[in-house]
Scaffold this motif. Structure first.
Motif, PDB file in Angstrom:
ATOM      1  N   ASP A 117      48.598   1.009  59.481  1.00 48.76           N
ATOM      2  CA  ASP A 117      48.610   2.283  60.333  1.00 48.76           C
ATOM      3  C   ASP A 117      49.981   2.259  61.074  1.00 48.76           C
ATOM      4  OD1 ASP A 117      47.769   4.934  61.008  1.00 48.76           O
ATOM      5  OD2 ASP A 117      46.905   4.161  62.852  1.00 48.76           O
ATOM      6  N   LEU A 118      50.695   1.119  61.279  1.00 42.36           N
ATOM      7  CA  LEU A 118      51.824   1.321  62.450  1.00 42.36           C
ATOM      8  C   LEU A 118      53.045   1.897  61.850  1.00 42.36           C
ATOM      9  CD1 LEU A 118      51.352  -2.497  63.805  1.00 42.36           C
ATOM     10  CD2 LEU A 118      51.150  -0.288  64.998  1.00 42.36           C
ATOM     11  N   PRO A 119      53.876   2.551  62.428  1.00 39.12           N
ATOM     12  CA  PRO A 119      55.081   3.002  61.968  1.00 39.12           C
ATOM     13  C   PRO A 119      55.917   1.846  61.434  1.00 39.12           C
ATOM     14  CG  PRO A 119      55.149   2.999  64.386  1.00 39.12           C
ATOM     15  CD  PRO A 119      53.590   2.621  64.108  1.00 39.12           C
ATOM     16  N   ILE A 120      56.897   2.153  60.507  1.00 44.04           N
ATOM     17  CA  ILE A 120      57.988   1.413  59.911  1.00 44.04           C
ATOM     18  C   ILE A 120      58.761   0.790  60.912  1.00 44.04           C
ATOM     19  CG2 ILE A 120      60.091   0.869  58.543  1.00 44.04           C
ATOM     20  CD1 ILE A 120      57.342   1.326  57.087  1.00 44.04           C
ATOM     21  N   GLY A 121      58.972   1.281  62.126  1.00 40.40           N
ATOM     22  CA  GLY A 121      59.875   1.029  63.442  1.00 40.40           C
ATOM     23  C   GLY A 121      59.109  -0.429  64.087  1.00 40.40           C
ATOM     24  N   TYR A 122      57.913  -0.649  63.921  1.00 40.09           N
ATOM     25  CA  TYR A 122      57.287  -1.689  64.636  1.00 40.09           C
ATOM     26  C   TYR A 122      57.883  -2.790  63.804  1.00 40.09           C
ATOM     27  CZ  TYR A 122      53.755  -5.054  65.953  1.00 40.09           C
ATOM     28  OH  TYR A 122      52.969  -6.152  66.665  1.00 40.09           O
ATOM     29  N   ASP A 327      47.334  -6.419  72.061  1.00 36.97           N
ATOM     30  CA  ASP A 327      48.609  -5.657  72.205  1.00 36.97           C
ATOM     31  C   ASP A 327      48.992  -5.265  70.970  1.00 36.97           C
ATOM     32  OD1 ASP A 327      49.238  -6.422  74.636  1.00 36.97           O
ATOM     33  OD2 ASP A 327      50.139  -7.999  74.391  1.00 36.97           O
ATOM     34  N   LEU A 328      48.734  -5.947  69.835  1.00 32.66           N
ATOM     35  CA  LEU A 328      48.885  -5.257  68.756  1.00 32.66           C
ATOM     36  C   LEU A 328      47.972  -4.113  68.063  1.00 32.66           C
ATOM     37  CD1 LEU A 328      49.627  -7.158  65.240  1.00 32.66           C
ATOM     38  CD2 LEU A 328      48.424  -5.077  65.318  1.00 32.66           C
ATOM     39  N   LEU A 329      46.873  -4.379  68.444  1.00 31.42           N
ATOM     40  CA  LEU A 329      45.809  -2.977  68.319  1.00 31.42           C
ATOM     41  C   LEU A 329      46.228  -1.974  68.982  1.00 31.42           C
ATOM     42  CD1 LEU A 329      42.274  -5.092  67.788  1.00 31.42           C
ATOM     43  CD2 LEU A 329      43.745  -3.859  66.260  1.00 31.42           C
ATOM     44  N   ASN A 330      46.787  -2.146  70.331  1.00 32.60           N
ATOM     45  CA  ASN A 330      46.960  -1.044  71.217  1.00 32.60           C
ATOM     46  C   ASN A 330      48.498  -0.423  70.992  1.00 32.60           C
ATOM     47  OD1 ASN A 330      44.653  -1.690  72.538  1.00 32.60           O
ATOM     48  ND2 ASN A 330      45.567  -3.075  73.944  1.00 32.60           N
ATOM     49  N   GLU A 331      49.063  -1.118  69.833  1.00 32.66           N
ATOM     50  CA  GLU A 331      50.642  -0.387  69.634  1.00 32.66           C
ATOM     51  C   GLU A 331      50.121   1.285  69.015  1.00 32.66           C
ATOM     52  OE1 GLU A 331      53.637  -1.196  69.762  1.00 32.66           O
ATOM     53  OE2 GLU A 331      53.222  -3.176  70.720  1.00 32.66           O
ATOM     54  N   LEU A 332      51.195   1.999  69.496  1.00 33.05           N
ATOM     55  CA  LEU A 332      51.251   3.182  68.948  1.00 33.05           C
ATOM     56  C   LEU A 332      51.392   3.553  67.447  1.00 33.05           C
ATOM     57  CD1 LEU A 332      53.523   4.944  71.596  1.00 33.05           C
ATOM     58  CD2 LEU A 332      51.002   4.751  71.720  1.00 33.05           C
ATOM     59  N   SER A 333      50.392   4.211  66.851  1.00 32.06           N
ATOM     60  CA  SER A 333      50.180   4.411  65.404  1.00 32.06           C
ATOM     61  C   SER A 333      51.192   5.637  65.205  1.00 32.06           C
ATOM     62  CB  SER A 333      48.927   4.804  65.005  1.00 32.06           C
ATOM     63  OG  SER A 333      47.712   3.806  65.340  1.00 32.06           O
ATOM     64  N   GLU A 334      51.363   5.736  63.642  1.00 27.92           N
ATOM     65  CA  GLU A 334      52.060   6.851  63.509  1.00 27.92           C
ATOM     66  C   GLU A 334      51.429   8.170  63.960  1.00 27.92           C
ATOM     67  OE1 GLU A 334      54.805   6.647  59.422  1.00 27.92           O
ATOM     68  OE2 GLU A 334      52.483   6.295  59.000  1.00 27.92           O
ATOM     69  N   ALA A 335      52.294   9.106  64.403  1.00 27.70           N
ATOM     70  CA  ALA A 335      51.910  10.290  64.797  1.00 27.70           C
ATOM     71  C   ALA A 335      50.750  10.898  63.596  1.00 27.70           C
ATOM     72  CB  ALA A 335      52.952  11.452  65.082  1.00 27.70           C
ATOM     73  N   PRO A 336      49.808  11.473  64.161  1.00 22.97           N
ATOM     74  CA  PRO A 336      48.576  12.147  63.149  1.00 22.97           C
ATOM     75  C   PRO A 336      49.145  13.245  62.797  1.00 22.97           C
ATOM     76  CG  PRO A 336      48.093  12.520  65.418  1.00 22.97           C
ATOM     77  CD  PRO A 336      49.366  11.735  65.588  1.00 22.97           C
ATOM     78  N   HIS A 355      70.502  20.467  61.074  1.00 23.72           N
ATOM     79  CA  HIS A 355      71.064  20.270  62.032  1.00 23.72           C
ATOM     80  C   HIS A 355      70.347  19.049  62.521  1.00 23.72           C
ATOM     81  CE1 HIS A 355      73.697  23.573  62.376  1.00 23.72           C
ATOM     82  NE2 HIS A 355      72.723  24.603  62.245  1.00 23.72           N
ATOM     83  N   VAL A 356      69.929  18.125  61.901  1.00 26.53           N
ATOM     84  CA  VAL A 356      69.146  16.934  61.996  1.00 26.53           C
ATOM     85  C   VAL A 356      69.989  15.880  63.089  1.00 26.53           C
ATOM     86  CG1 VAL A 356      67.864  15.028  61.059  1.00 26.53           C
ATOM     87  CG2 VAL A 356      67.647  17.378  60.056  1.00 26.53           C
ATOM     88  N   LYS A 357      69.400  15.399  64.082  1.00 24.43           N
ATOM     89  CA  LYS A 357      70.058  14.523  64.934  1.00 24.43           C
ATOM     90  C   LYS A 357      68.891  13.309  65.143  1.00 24.43           C
ATOM     91  CE  LYS A 357      72.597  17.627  67.671  1.00 24.43           C
ATOM     92  NZ  LYS A 357      72.967  18.491  68.964  1.00 24.43           N
ATOM     93  N   PHE A 358      69.380  11.893  65.102  1.00 24.16           N
ATOM     94  CA  PHE A 358      68.288  10.927  65.037  1.00 24.16           C
ATOM     95  C   PHE A 358      68.846   9.652  65.571  1.00 24.16           C
ATOM     96  CE2 PHE A 358      66.471   7.008  63.025  1.00 24.16           C
ATOM     97  CZ  PHE A 358      65.115   7.257  63.550  1.00 24.16           C
ATOM     98  N   GLY A 359      68.256   8.749  66.134  1.00 23.91           N
ATOM     99  CA  GLY A 359      68.889   7.598  66.495  1.00 23.91           C
ATOM    100  C   GLY A 359      67.492   6.468  66.585  1.00 23.91           C
ATOM    101  N   TYR A 360      67.730   5.132  66.266  1.00 25.60           N
ATOM    102  CA  TYR A 360      66.534   4.398  66.471  1.00 25.60           C
ATOM    103  C   TYR A 360      66.125   3.983  67.657  1.00 25.60           C
ATOM    104  CZ  TYR A 360      67.202   3.872  61.372  1.00 25.60           C
ATOM    105  OH  TYR A 360      67.192   4.200  59.850  1.00 25.60           O
ATOM    106  N   ASP A 361      67.145   4.151  68.727  1.00 25.14           N
ATOM    107  CA  ASP A 361      66.826   3.928  70.106  1.00 25.14           C
ATOM    108  C   ASP A 361      67.649   5.019  70.923  1.00 25.14           C
ATOM    109  OD1 ASP A 361      69.680   2.738  70.711  1.00 25.14           O
ATOM    110  OD2 ASP A 361      69.058   1.189  69.644  1.00 25.14           O
ATOM    111  N   SER A 362      67.404   5.187  72.057  1.00 24.89           N
ATOM    112  CA  SER A 362      68.156   6.155  72.928  1.00 24.89           C
ATOM    113  C   SER A 362      69.631   5.908  73.104  1.00 24.89           C
ATOM    114  CB  SER A 362      67.405   6.426  74.138  1.00 24.89           C
ATOM    115  OG  SER A 362      67.267   5.225  75.016  1.00 24.89           O
ATOM    116  N   GLN A 363      70.195   4.722  72.995  1.00 22.85           N
ATOM    117  CA  GLN A 363      71.200   4.290  73.246  1.00 22.85           C
ATOM    118  C   GLN A 363      72.316   4.657  72.037  1.00 22.85           C
ATOM    119  OE1 GLN A 363      71.901   3.313  76.406  1.00 22.85           O
ATOM    120  NE2 GLN A 363      69.682   3.310  76.846  1.00 22.85           N
TER     121      GLN A 363
END
Length: 588
Positions: A117-122, A327-336, A355-363
């Motif tokens: 259920d976790l996002p790929i980012g995890y 900690d793992l169980l409490n990780e944020l799941s993919e958005a419903p 006009h898509v914009k994206f970054g894996y982190d805010s930096q």
């Protein structure tokens, strides 16, 4: 990114205990029975010292002045009570093992379901070995504590309270000794527990990191040997191994201090009881039997306190392990899916990015301002230097990640307006890193379409140029592939992955360096076969070998998250721009 949360993340040990209690409450009736067995077993055991005192009082001063019938009477009942207590204790142990087994099963099942259920980012930021450590070692540690330590804690509480009440009934004056020694024991335990708690958390973390390193090295054995890095790897392992061993030693060493300190204080209380008990006997306030009973009860009173100190390290280890699991169980799941989201039906394959914009982190932003329009049935090739954002585009199309800004449309519907499940079923994907699981070739090929007929499987295998290889194997399509397909070549695994994708009834095909492990001649044949097989299907091809995409309807040249050039191969070559430079660089 929009995400959801299944559990409320605990902020401290209290939160961890509450979540662990939630698992135990699933079996509340068994737990209630366990509590009753614990109470019954310990209360029966508490009768023994009282009967022992009565038996001793049957011994009078002088040789042969013993009332044996009275002694045997109380001895008989003592044996009976202890046997009954032992029987209930045995039933309690069996019951707690059953409860802990069920809790472990439920917890491990929840963790595995959570992983899916976790996002790929995890998984981009967590080591595989560390994740495996949580689902195996950490849950086993919790299981061991539930089946052993929980029983000891429950028994300790009942025994301490029962012994205290019995001592109070025998001699309130002697009980005053514990007014000094018990608070001293508790303060000492609290101080040492506070000091050792972080050590057990550190131990679990270091073991997880060690497992992660070992998993990486085992999976990368070929690369390790090719670069002659055995010695360097051993040194790196030694560092991590030493850190894990030191963390384990420190936790156990400082945790082991609790028991001898508390035991010392309790033994001092026994000395005081002996002295003051003798004085009360001389004053005629107590009999020898009562002193004996009081001493036995004092040992029962002090024993559980000693045991609690002794198992404190185990409890802390279990809590540290439980924290990692939760900690793992409490990780944020993919958005419903949005409430108004509908399944994607009658898919044509029109794709549009606005006009898509994206970054894996805010930096760091990977996609700056990407706009793209693809008609159904077109073959789109995406090229560019490493890090240009090619694979990121695919991740956004399949909603492995959500864009920070802009919109993505499929058949005119924004991707958040359709269910994620139906969106991903619209795609068939073949990656550079192939994935083959343990099972037959047939099972691997039909992984995405379990109801596929043998004729369909063979047709896909022929189109992928792998049928001949399969038929020459001893068991043909029934041949068992070992873990990750280790008994076949990388190129053959790639062809199987392509055949598997061909079987899907998806309208959109994504090939991310899908033919990187096959030779140029086979690659050309596969492309010809796939082009005929995938008519009227939208195809995205990410390729570094530009010679393989010359027949694409459109070639997109991506640089720093933006499309800098677009056109056919001939058009882009005439521009003598970025694509021309990349093309020439491959043949210099």
């Amino acid at each position: 990114m929009r995400r959801s949360q299944k559990f409320e993340k605990p902020k401290n040990r209290k939160g961890t205990l509450m979540q662990l209690g939630g698992y135990l409450m699933r079996y509340k009736w068994r737990l209630l029975l366990a509590i009753l067995l614990t109470i019954g077993s310990n209360l029966l055991a508490l009768v023994g010292p009282l009967l022992s005192g009565y038996a001793i009082d049957a011994i009078e001063l002088g040789v042969g002045q013993v009332n044996f019938s009275r002694v045997f009477y109380f001895a008989f009942w003592m044996v009976g009570f202890y046997l009954a207590s032992a029987g209930l204790s045995y039933g309690l142990e069996v019951l707690m093992i059953t409860i802990s087994r069920k809790v472990t099963y439920a917890m491990r099942k929840d963790v595995f379901n959570k992983l899916l259920d976790l996002p790929i980012g995890y998984f981009d930021v967590h080591q595989t070995g560390d994740v495996i450590s949580r689902i195996t070692y950490d849950i086993d540690t919790v299981n061991s504590s539930l089946s052993d330590d929980l029983v000891q804690v429950s028994s300790a509480v009942i025994t301490v309270l029962g012994s205290f009440l019995m001592m109070l009934a025998i001699s309130p004056k002697l009980v005053l000794i514990f007014v000094v020694t018990v608070p001293l024991s508790l303060l000492m335990s609290k101080y040492l527990v506070k000091k050792t708690r972080p050590l057990f958390s550190r131990r679990s973390g270091k073991l997880g990191k060690l497992n992660g390193f070992v998993e990486e090295m085992v999976s990368g054995q070929r690369t390790l040997k090719v670069y002659d890095q055995e010695e360097s790897t051993i040194k790196r392992f030694d560092i991590r191994n030493k850190e894990a061993v030191e963390a384990y030693y420190n936790a156990e060493y400082y945790g082991s201090m609790i028991f001898p300190m508390v035991n010392f204080i309790n033994n001092i209380s026994l000395s005081f009881i002996s002295v003051f008990g003798a004085l009360l006997y001389l004053a005629g306030e107590m009999t020898i039997g009562k002193i004996s009973s009081f001493v036995l009860y004092s040992r029962k009173f002090a024993g559980p306190i000693n045991e609690m100190a002794n198992i404190m390290s185990d409890l802390q280890s279990a809590l540290a392990a439980a924290e990692r699991v939760f900690d793992l169980l409490n990780e944020l799941s993919e958005a419903p899916d949005a409430k108004e989201a509908v399944p994607l039906a009658n898919i044509r394959g029109d794709i549009e990015l606005c006009h898509v914009k994206f970054g894996y982190d805010s930096q760091q932003r990977i996609i700056n301002d990407l706009s793209l329009k693809v008609k159904a049935g077109e073959l789109i090739a995406i090229v560019g230097e490493t890090g240009a954002g090619k694979t990121t585009i695919i991740n956004l199309l399949m909603r492995f990640y959500d864009a920070d800004a802009g919109q993505i449309y499929i058949d005119g519907k924004e991707v958040h307006e359709v269910t994620r499940d139906s969106l991903r079923k619209a795609y068939a994907m073949v990656l550079q890193d192939t994935w083959i699981f343990y099972g037959s070739i047939y099972e691997n090929l039909t992984y995405g379409k379990e109801n596929a007929t043998m004729a369909e499987v063979v047709a896909a295998a022929k189109a992928a140029r792998i049928h001949s290889f399969i038929t020459h194997l001893p068991d043909g399509y029934g041949t068992i592939l070992s873990d990750e397909g280790a008994n076949i070549s990388k190129g053959q695994k790639q062809l199987l992955s392509i055949a598997r994708a061909m079987l899907l009834e998806a309208k959109i095909l994504i090939l991310d360096e899908a033919t990187s492990n096959v030779d140029t001649r086979t690659e050309k044949k596969i492309q010809e076969a796939m082009r005929n097989l995938m008519k009227d299907k939208t195809c995205f091809v990410i390729a570094h070998r530009l010679s393989t995409i010359q027949n694409a309807d459109h070639i997109l040249v991506v640089d720093r998250g933006e499309i800098v050039e677009t056109g056919t191969h001939q058009e882009l070559m005439r521009m003598t721009g970025r694509y021309w430079q990349l093309y020439q660089a491959q043949f210099e």
